[in-house]
Design a protein around this motif. Structure first.
Motif, PDB file in Angstrom:
ATOM      1  N   TYR A  75      -4.342   3.682  -0.498  1.00  0.00           N
ATOM      2  CA  TYR A  75      -4.501   4.539  -1.844  1.00  0.00           C
ATOM      3  C   TYR A  75      -5.888   4.290  -2.638  1.00  0.00           C
ATOM      4  CZ  TYR A  75      -1.587   0.370  -2.827  1.00  0.00           C
ATOM      5  OH  TYR A  75      -1.182  -0.803  -3.071  1.00  0.00           O
ATOM      6  N   LEU A  78      -6.216   0.765  -4.980  1.00  0.00           N
ATOM      7  CA  LEU A  78      -5.995  -0.561  -4.206  1.00  0.00           C
ATOM      8  C   LEU A  78      -7.066  -1.513  -4.512  1.00  0.00           C
ATOM      9  CD1 LEU A  78      -4.370  -2.337  -2.100  1.00  0.00           C
ATOM     10  CD2 LEU A  78      -5.600  -1.148  -0.425  1.00  0.00           C
ATOM     11  N   ARG A  79      -6.602  -2.774  -4.907  1.00  0.00           N
ATOM     12  CA  ARG A  79      -7.486  -3.741  -4.996  1.00  0.00           C
ATOM     13  C   ARG A  79      -6.638  -4.904  -4.080  1.00  0.00           C
ATOM     14  NH1 ARG A  79     -10.557  -5.235  -9.493  1.00  0.00           N
ATOM     15  NH2 ARG A  79     -11.233  -3.225 -10.590  1.00  0.00           N
ATOM     16  N   HIS A  81      -4.990  -8.224  -3.444  1.00  0.00           N
ATOM     17  CA  HIS A  81      -4.075  -8.772  -4.558  1.00  0.00           C
ATOM     18  C   HIS A  81      -4.138 -10.370  -4.555  1.00  0.00           C
ATOM     19  CE1 HIS A  81      -0.560  -8.744  -1.731  1.00  0.00           C
ATOM     20  NE2 HIS A  81      -1.317  -9.351  -0.998  1.00  0.00           N
ATOM     21  N   ASN A 208       4.815  -4.717  -1.552  1.00  0.00           N
ATOM     22  CA  ASN A 208       3.620  -4.623  -2.448  1.00  0.00           C
ATOM     23  C   ASN A 208       3.465  -3.182  -2.411  1.00  0.00           C
ATOM     24  OD1 ASN A 208       2.554  -7.042  -3.517  1.00  0.00           O
ATOM     25  ND2 ASN A 208       2.821  -7.902  -1.355  1.00  0.00           N
ATOM     26  N   SER A 209       3.553  -2.380  -1.316  1.00  0.00           N
ATOM     27  CA  SER A 209       3.156  -1.012  -1.361  1.00  0.00           C
ATOM     28  C   SER A 209       3.864  -0.211  -2.334  1.00  0.00           C
ATOM     29  CB  SER A 209       2.962  -0.458   0.144  1.00  0.00           C
ATOM     30  OG  SER A 209       2.220  -0.789   0.903  1.00  0.00           O
ATOM     31  N   GLU A 212       3.349  -1.065  -6.071  1.00  0.00           N
ATOM     32  CA  GLU A 212       2.077  -0.403  -6.544  1.00  0.00           C
ATOM     33  C   GLU A 212       1.942   0.835  -6.684  1.00  0.00           C
ATOM     34  OE1 GLU A 212      -1.660  -2.448  -4.882  1.00  0.00           O
ATOM     35  OE2 GLU A 212      -0.583  -4.484  -5.200  1.00  0.00           O
ATOM     36  N   LYS A 229      16.495  -1.953  -1.016  1.00  0.00           N
ATOM     37  CA  LYS A 229      17.741  -1.723  -0.108  1.00  0.00           C
ATOM     38  C   LYS A 229      18.579  -3.109  -0.089  1.00  0.00           C
ATOM     39  CE  LYS A 229      16.587  -1.834   4.224  1.00  0.00           C
ATOM     40  NZ  LYS A 229      16.801  -2.950   4.900  1.00  0.00           N
ATOM     41  N   LYS A 296       7.810 -12.045   5.724  1.00  0.00           N
ATOM     42  CA  LYS A 296       8.030 -11.036   4.296  1.00  0.00           C
ATOM     43  C   LYS A 296       6.949 -11.597   3.351  1.00  0.00           C
ATOM     44  CE  LYS A 296      11.542  -8.483   1.985  1.00  0.00           C
ATOM     45  NZ  LYS A 296      12.883  -8.079   1.776  1.00  0.00           N
ATOM     46  N   ALA A 343       7.591   3.587   1.446  1.00  0.00           N
ATOM     47  CA  ALA A 343       7.013   2.529   1.324  1.00  0.00           C
ATOM     48  C   ALA A 343       7.650   1.338   2.296  1.00  0.00           C
ATOM     49  CB  ALA A 343       6.659   2.024   0.107  1.00  0.00           C
ATOM     50  N   GLY A 345       6.569   0.113   5.190  1.00  0.00           N
ATOM     51  CA  GLY A 345       5.990  -0.887   6.015  1.00  0.00           C
ATOM     52  C   GLY A 345       5.322  -0.397   7.232  1.00  0.00           C
TER      53      GLY A 345
HETATM   54  N1  LIG Z   1      -2.812  -5.158  -3.263  1.00  0.00           N
HETATM   55  C1  LIG Z   1      -2.682  -5.360  -2.090  1.00  0.00           C
HETATM   56  O1  LIG Z   1      -3.268  -6.115  -1.749  1.00  0.00           O
HETATM   57  C2  LIG Z   1      -1.516  -4.887  -1.499  1.00  0.00           C
HETATM   58  C3  LIG Z   1      -1.072  -5.684  -0.125  1.00  0.00           C
HETATM   59  N2  LIG Z   1      -0.155  -4.989   0.681  1.00  0.00           N
HETATM   60  C4  LIG Z   1       0.265  -5.711   1.745  1.00  0.00           C
HETATM   61  O2  LIG Z   1       0.199  -4.951   2.911  1.00  0.00           O
HETATM   62  C5  LIG Z   1       1.260  -5.317   3.877  1.00  0.00           C
HETATM   63  C6  LIG Z   1       2.217  -4.261   4.029  1.00  0.00           C
HETATM   64  O3  LIG Z   1       2.996  -4.003   2.839  1.00  0.00           O
HETATM   65  P1  LIG Z   1       4.149  -2.905   2.761  1.00  0.00           P
HETATM   66  O4  LIG Z   1       3.473  -1.667   3.023  1.00  0.00           O
HETATM   67  O5  LIG Z   1       4.621  -2.901   1.284  1.00  0.00           O
HETATM   68  O6  LIG Z   1       5.161  -3.043   3.661  1.00  0.00           O
HETATM   69  P2  LIG Z   1       6.409  -4.403   3.694  1.00  0.00           P
HETATM   70  O7  LIG Z   1       6.699  -4.572   5.240  1.00  0.00           O
HETATM   71  O8  LIG Z   1       5.794  -5.390   3.100  1.00  0.00           O
HETATM   72  O9  LIG Z   1       7.506  -3.925   2.766  1.00  0.00           O
HETATM   73  C7  LIG Z   1       8.235  -2.743   3.172  1.00  0.00           C
HETATM   74  C8  LIG Z   1       9.682  -2.614   2.488  1.00  0.00           C
HETATM   75  O10 LIG Z   1      10.319  -1.676   2.622  1.00  0.00           O
HETATM   76  C9  LIG Z   1      11.560  -2.062   2.765  1.00  0.00           C
HETATM   77  N3  LIG Z   1      12.494  -0.960   3.700  1.00  0.00           N
HETATM   78  C10 LIG Z   1      12.310  -0.724   5.211  1.00  0.00           C
HETATM   79  N4  LIG Z   1      13.264  -0.034   5.467  1.00  0.00           N
HETATM   80  C11 LIG Z   1      13.882   0.562   4.323  1.00  0.00           C
HETATM   81  C12 LIG Z   1      14.979   1.399   4.567  1.00  0.00           C
HETATM   82  N5  LIG Z   1      15.410   2.115   5.268  1.00  0.00           N
HETATM   83  N6  LIG Z   1      15.490   1.719   3.253  1.00  0.00           N
HETATM   84  C13 LIG Z   1      14.935   1.007   2.087  1.00  0.00           C
HETATM   85  N7  LIG Z   1      13.896   0.074   2.194  1.00  0.00           N
HETATM   86  C14 LIG Z   1      13.348  -0.207   3.321  1.00  0.00           C
HETATM   87  C15 LIG Z   1      11.599  -3.270   3.334  1.00  0.00           C
HETATM   88  O11 LIG Z   1      12.836  -4.089   2.748  1.00  0.00           O
HETATM   89  P3  LIG Z   1      13.280  -5.083   3.990  1.00  0.00           P
HETATM   90  O12 LIG Z   1      12.403  -5.954   4.176  1.00  0.00           O
HETATM   91  O13 LIG Z   1      14.676  -5.779   3.095  1.00  0.00           O
HETATM   92  O14 LIG Z   1      13.824  -4.514   5.156  1.00  0.00           O
HETATM   93  C16 LIG Z   1      10.505  -3.856   2.367  1.00  0.00           C
HETATM   94  O15 LIG Z   1      10.865  -4.171   1.186  1.00  0.00           O
HETATM   95  C17 LIG Z   1       2.075  -6.536   3.132  1.00  0.00           C
HETATM   96  O16 LIG Z   1       1.313  -7.560   4.027  1.00  0.00           O
HETATM   97  C18 LIG Z   1       1.552  -6.429   1.748  1.00  0.00           C
HETATM   98  O17 LIG Z   1       1.493  -7.644   1.012  1.00  0.00           O
HETATM   99  C19 LIG Z   1       0.418  -3.922   0.422  1.00  0.00           C
HETATM  100  C20 LIG Z   1       0.134  -3.260  -0.812  1.00  0.00           C
HETATM  101  C21 LIG Z   1      -0.808  -3.738  -1.784  1.00  0.00           C
END
Ligand SMILES: NC(=O)C1=CN([C@@H]2O[C@H](COP(=O)(O)OP(=O)(O)OC[C@H]3O[C@@H](n4cnc5c(N)ncnc54)[C@H](OP(=O)(O)O)[C@@H]3O)[C@@H](O)[C@H]2O)C=CC1
Ligand SMILES: Cc1cc2nc3c(=O)[nH]c(=O)nc-3n(C[C@H](O)[C@H](O)[C@H](O)COP(=O)(O)OP(=O)(O)OC[C@H]3O[C@@H](n4cnc5c(N)ncnc54)[C@H](O)[C@@H]3O)c2cc1C
Ligand SMILES: O=C(O)C(=O)Cc1c[nH]c2ccccc12
Length: 432
Positions: A75, A78-79, A81, A208-209, A212, A229, A296, A343, A345
């Motif tokens: 997006y 984004l910066r 982090h 994080n996604s 943000e 969840k 995680k 979001a 992942g």
């Molecule tokens: N500014 C920045 O530098 C940013 C960095 N990032 C990085 O990018 C990478 C990817 O991040 P992100 O896209 O957030 O992905 P993540 O994998 O970190 O997070 C995905 C989230 O979705 C949840 N999830 C998965 N399936 C379901 C479901 N069926 N229902 C509800 N929740 C669900 C997971 O919960 P659970 O784990 O409990 O399954 C988890 O909390 C990471 O390394 C992150 O740190 C992302 C955004 C910004």
């Protein structure tokens, strides 16, 4: 009836034509040095480290640009982090006028400059569909498809996997998806909240996604709700002006992980209060322990929690099913939404194309050996940026890989020199 026959004839003809086209364009290319799969930060860092040691490599990239994750799937606001010193690639620092947390545009400008500086020219639009090691000749055969499905096989001695931990989007399945009727997107195609002004949006996933994107939606006057969840660790991005990540790394030099986790949780509690009161439970294990056990990443808060506290972002339980313009949650509540943003992942795609079962886990497509040993496999196979340690981890992998390849490269060069010295006819004595 005639029409059906005609259709069948055409289908066979098209199939034949497509096959012929693919056959005529099949090529095999021998690559001296290494083939690197993926032109993200990890692939670029690996190629730069090899180049610095005089070892050639070829990067194959499925997209039409470098750093496609950053360029095409993130997006606008984004910066980075983590502070810049933890995100610069090996061998080339960020420009000194970059802020502590560079923007996506600045990071991309840096990556372009990096590729230019090391004269890295990936082959774009080249998707690796399989890679296998032939033990008879001791070489890797890497099969690719181009934009028109033309097949090329690259043959090399070293294969470096740099396809990333975020190669494919994870999109969970829910009953009623077809009924929902409104837009459903993954964060990889979310650019800004502009399209969602005034709308009720459900953001599924609290990494994080998700956090943000919720904040971004607030800034565009949308009404986001966030599905949590299970549980998540939210940490402040900085503690008294010092980056939480930097501070943690420093503390880990002196104290055991559990103690550092206690410290982080104490400070988070002082700064945020108990997140459980907003519906966000913390996992059983501490943030660093959980990161090292499962990969995680804890959320580094950049303002989302404040919006949760003021009620601008609402927290919901897990989804039970989707309905027409509405969602039913596991606690029985049903609420209307205009749009859903997943979001949820990403995952690695390595096991879908790498015909090798030792180095990578079938379960998550990441190296079986834990950090810091995941970078090296067998028979000249390596991986960079797949040890769940962000950009810093990728740089470490890249350095180790280049050092390792350098050993065999040098040994082979000596071998080759000795061979040519023996094979060449002796130099004739100088004429009087
Ligand atoms: N500014 C920045 O530098 C940013 C960095 N990032 C990085 O990018 C990478 C990817 O991040 P992100 O896209 O957030 O992905 P993540 O994998 O970190 O997070 C995905 C989230 O979705 C949840 N999830 C998965 N399936 C379901 C479901 N069926 N229902 C509800 N929740 C669900 C997971 O919960 P659970 O784990 O409990 O399954 C988890 O909390 C990471 O390394 C992150 O740190 C992302 C955004 C910004
Ligand atoms: C939104 C977001 C923000 C992040 N912020 C940070 C941060 O601040 N700090 C940090 O340290 N980390 C951060 N990360 C972690 C992230 O993993 C790294 O930033 C970085 O992009 C990883 O680089 P990579 O080269 O390993 O993977 P990628 O950037 O994903 O690059 C992999 C490349 O491989 C290509 N590819 C995949 N499969 C194939 C195939 N079969 N054939 C050919 N090419 C293929 C892809 O198209 C892609 O270009 C963030 C991640 C995301 C999603
Ligand atoms: O994986 C990410 O998103 C990162 O930014 C890198 C990272 C590695 N270890 C961490 C611990 C806490 C926060 C971020 C990271």
């Amino acid at each position: 009836m005639d029409y059906l026959k005609e259709l069948e004839g055409k289908r066979l003809h098209d199939h034949f034509e497509a096959n012929m086209a693919a056959k005529t364009t099949r090529r095999r290319i021998f690559v001296p040095g290494a083939v690197i799969v993926g032109a993200g930060p990890s692939g670029l860092a690996a190629a730069a480290c090899l180049k610095e040691k005089g070892i050639p490599s070829l990067i194959l990239e499925r997209a039409n640009c470098i750093a496609s994750l950053w360029q095409l799937k993130t997006y606008d606001r984004l910066r980075l982090h983590l502070p810049k010193q933890f995100c610069e690639l090996i061998l080339m620092p960020f420009p000194s006028d970059f802020p502590t947390y560079p923007t996506k545009q600045q990071f991309l400008a840096y990556l372009n400059a990096y590729a230019e500086h090391f004269d890295l020219k990936p082959v774009f639009n080249m998707t690796v569909v399989s890679a296998r090691f032939d033990s008879r000749c001791g070489l890797w055969f890497v099969k690719t498809l181009g934009l028109k499905n033309e097949e090329t096989e690259y043959v090399c001695q070293w294969l470096i996997v740099a396809t990333g931990e975020n190669a494919e989007e994870v999109v969970p399945e829910f009953e009623g998806v077809d009924e929902f009727g409104g837009p459903i997107v993954h964060t990889s195609s979310y650019k800004s909240g502009e399209l969602f002004r005034g709308k009720k949006v459900l953001v599924v996933g609290c990494g994080n996604s998700g956090m943000e994107v919720c904040l971004d939606l607030c800034n565009y006057n949308a009404s986001p709700s966030l599905v949590v969840k299970d549980s998540v660790h939210i940490l402040p991005q900085e503690i008294l002006g010092i980056s939480t990540f930097g501070l943690s790394i420093w503390l880990l030099k002196w104290f055991p992980m559990r103690l550092v986790d206690h410290f982080l949780l104490l400070v988070s509690r002082l700064m945020f209060g108990d997140t459980a009161q907003f519906g966000i439970n913390r996992p059983e294990h501490g943030p660093l322990e959980l990161k090292s056990m499962t990969g995680k990443t804890p959320v580094l808060d950049i303002g989302t929690l404040a919006k949760i506290k003021t009620g601008h972002i609402r927290v919901c339980k897990a989804i039970k099913q989707l309905k027409h313009q509405a969602v039913e949650f596991i606690d029985g509540k049903v609420e209307n939404f205009d749009a859903i943003i997943f979001a949820t992942g990403y995952k690695s795609n390595v096991t879908s194309w790498l015909m090798e079962t030792n180095m990578f886990s079938e379960k998550n497509g990441l190296p079986r050996k834990p950090f810091p040993n995941g970078w090296k496999g067998e028979c000249g196979l390596y991986s960079v940026g797949l040890t769940q340690r962000g950009l810093l981890g990728a740089s470490l992998d890249a350095r180790r890989i280049a050092e390792d390849i350098e050993h065999s490269w040098k040994a082979e060069a000596t071998h080759f020199m000795a061979f040519t010295a023996c094979a060449l006819p002796p130099t004739p004595p100088p004429q009087p």
